[in-house]
Design a protein around this motif. Structure first.
Motif, short mmCIF file in Angstrom:
data_model
loop_
_atom_site.label_atom_id
_atom_site.label_comp_id
_atom_site.label_asym_id
_atom_site.label_seq_id
_atom_site.Cartn_x
_atom_site.Cartn_y
_atom_site.Cartn_z
N SER A 100 10.75 18.04 18.15
CA SER A 100 11.43 16.96 17.42
C SER A 100 11.77 15.84 18.39
N GLU A 101 11.91 14.63 17.86
CA GLU A 101 12.49 13.53 18.62
C GLU A 101 13.80 13.11 17.98
N ILE A 102 14.77 12.83 18.81
CA ILE A 102 16.07 12.34 18.34
C ILE A 102 16.18 10.88 18.79
N LEU A 103 16.35 9.98 17.84
CA LEU A 103 16.44 8.55 18.12
C LEU A 103 17.87 8.08 17.88
N LEU A 104 18.53 7.64 18.93
CA LEU A 104 19.87 7.08 18.82
C LEU A 104 19.74 5.56 18.72
N SER A 138 11.35 15.69 27.24
CA SER A 138 11.25 14.40 27.91
C SER A 138 12.27 13.42 27.34
N ILE A 139 12.56 12.41 28.15
CA ILE A 139 13.41 11.29 27.74
C ILE A 139 12.54 10.05 27.74
N ILE A 140 12.62 9.27 26.67
CA ILE A 140 11.85 8.03 26.58
C ILE A 140 12.80 6.87 26.83
N ALA A 148 15.08 11.12 22.76
CA ALA A 148 14.91 12.39 23.49
C ALA A 148 13.95 13.26 22.70
N LYS A 149 13.00 13.88 23.40
CA LYS A 149 12.05 14.80 22.77
C LYS A 149 12.48 16.22 23.11
N ILE A 150 12.68 17.04 22.06
CA ILE A 150 13.18 18.39 22.30
C ILE A 150 12.27 19.45 21.70
#
Length: 412
Positions: A116-120, A358-360, A25-27
């Protein structure tokens, strides 16, 4: 403690082979590291699989809940470019979740000043696409408000928990013994191939703007077809155009098991997704006609699907799981691509302290020989795509050609 289901064992592969999903997720906005720690603590308390390890000392691997499990790790990476999330995703494909007392999850924060991007990151053996969306939605909710409560739930003990009262166990056991015998005979007749996926795994990512995405959905409505059917049609046609006689004219599509087994709730982690095989109509090259055919075929196959029986039947196939994995690693398969359309992502755009820009779509590097995978999502009216394979099986150059051809057909 419970034994891994058959499909979980396939996705686990073995202790030395990583098979991870990465969902991004890009926030835009400011987040505190402390709130990340709170969010990770809360999802770990809610979901039993995030407090579990895989014990390989038994005949078949089992999930064991750890009383003294470590917190879900947070790795922070300083954001320098818009593509950092991609290189960090590729690193996380190869993470091995085997450390003692460490959970089966990891979070990466690609930290910028405002963006920021959050990578799960999670092993595929504990999650499907719906699980990833649930966890990301919960993480974002707690990041925004650390006082949000997520609740908890009890996990199931075995697939027998999902069987209905009228499930004829005696009859099904006879059927299972026959299937197992036939599967063993099949594997006995197969020559063991030394072919393996030794090429470099890669992902191609692209996004369609809201205007183009809207035109596609309007086109589907006007022709009474689904977006999924159209995507299947255009990608199979594109494979045929680029790969010629090597194209199989078939796709595999996963279906969310929660549609058939409501006891597995939307916010529960679960890894099994039954699949259907879809193909182009023989002798027909028309995109829209094939889309109509695929839509009808898919609806019929979903209607006839016995998901509870599939879950139970899989548990009778444990003796041949290692042969199945070996075949996946060495077989070209009978399909062009696995196509997972996750549809509209149920995550709010606007939060009090940040915005989800955005959601990748999830990325994954399958260790199979045929690792061709397309995942598509829709968020904020924009369609997003990730196309993954490995250079030995499908060159990146050919993937780009297939993608370009498919987009031409999709938009025309």
């Amino acid at each position: 403690m419970r034994q891994l289901m058959m499909v979980e064992r396939i996705m686990y592969v073995d202790a030395k082979t990583p098979l991870n999903c990465v969902f991004t997720a890009k926030i835009n906005g400011e987040i505190s590291e402390e709130n990340f720690r709170v969010a990770l603590d809360k999802i770990q308390k809610k979901h039993p699989l995030l407090r579990s390890k895989i014990d390989k000392s038994k005949k078949y691997p089992v999930f064991v809940e750890e009383k003294e499990i470590a917190a879900i790790p947070l790795r922070i990476f300083e954001r320098k470019t818009n593509e950092d999330w991609l290189s960090e995703s590729e690193k996380e494909w190869y993470r091995i979740f085997e450390e003692a007392k460490k959970p089966l999850a990891q979070l990466v924060w690609v930290k910028g000043q405002h963006i920021s991007e959050i990578l799960l990151v999670m092993p595929h053996c504990i999650c499907d696409g719906t699980s990833l969306v649930t966890l990301m939605r919960e993480i974002l909710a707690v990041l925004d408000d650390p006082y949000v409560e997520l609740g908890s739930y009890q996990t199931f003990n075995s697939v027998n928990d999902f069987l209905l009262a009228d499930f004829n166990l005696k009859k099904k056991k006879r059927k299972a013994r026959f299937y197992l015998m036939m599967a063993k005979l099949f594997f006995l007749t197969q020559r063991k191939s030394k072919k393996r996926n030794l090429g470099k795994n890669y992902v191609i990512h692209w996004k369609l703007n809201s205007e183009t995405s809207k035109k596609i959905t309007e086109k589907c409505k006007a022709n009474r077809i689904s977006v999924h059917a159209l995507l299947c049609s255009v990608f199979m046609n594109s494979f045929q155009e680029i790969k010629g006689k090597q194209a199989k004219r078939k796709v595999i599509s996963p279906v969310d098991v929660r549609h058939f087994v409501p006891e597995i709730q939307q916010d529960h982690l679960f890894a099994f997704a039954p699949t259907v095989e879809l193909s182009l109509q023989k002798g027909n090259q028309d995109i829209l006609e094939n889309s109509k055919y695929i839509k009808k075929d898919l609806l019929q196959k979903i209607e006839n699907m016995e998901a509870r029986e599939l879950l139970w039947m899989g548990e009778q196939m444990h003796p041949i799981v290692e042969r199945m994995i070996s075949m996946l690693k060495s077989s070209n398969g009978g399909h062009d691509i696995t196509l997972s359309n996750m549809g509209k992502i149920n995550i709010p755009n606007d939060h009090k302290n940040f915005k989800v820009e955005s959601i990748i779509s999830p990325t994954v590097a399958f260790p199979w020989l045929n690792s061709n995978t397309l995942v598509t999502t829709t968020f904020n009216q924009e369609m997003d795509f990730t196309f993954m394979s490995n250079e030995d099986f499908l060159s990146k150059e050919d993937s780009v050609k297939i993608k370009n051809k498919a987009m031409d057909l999709l938009i025309s």
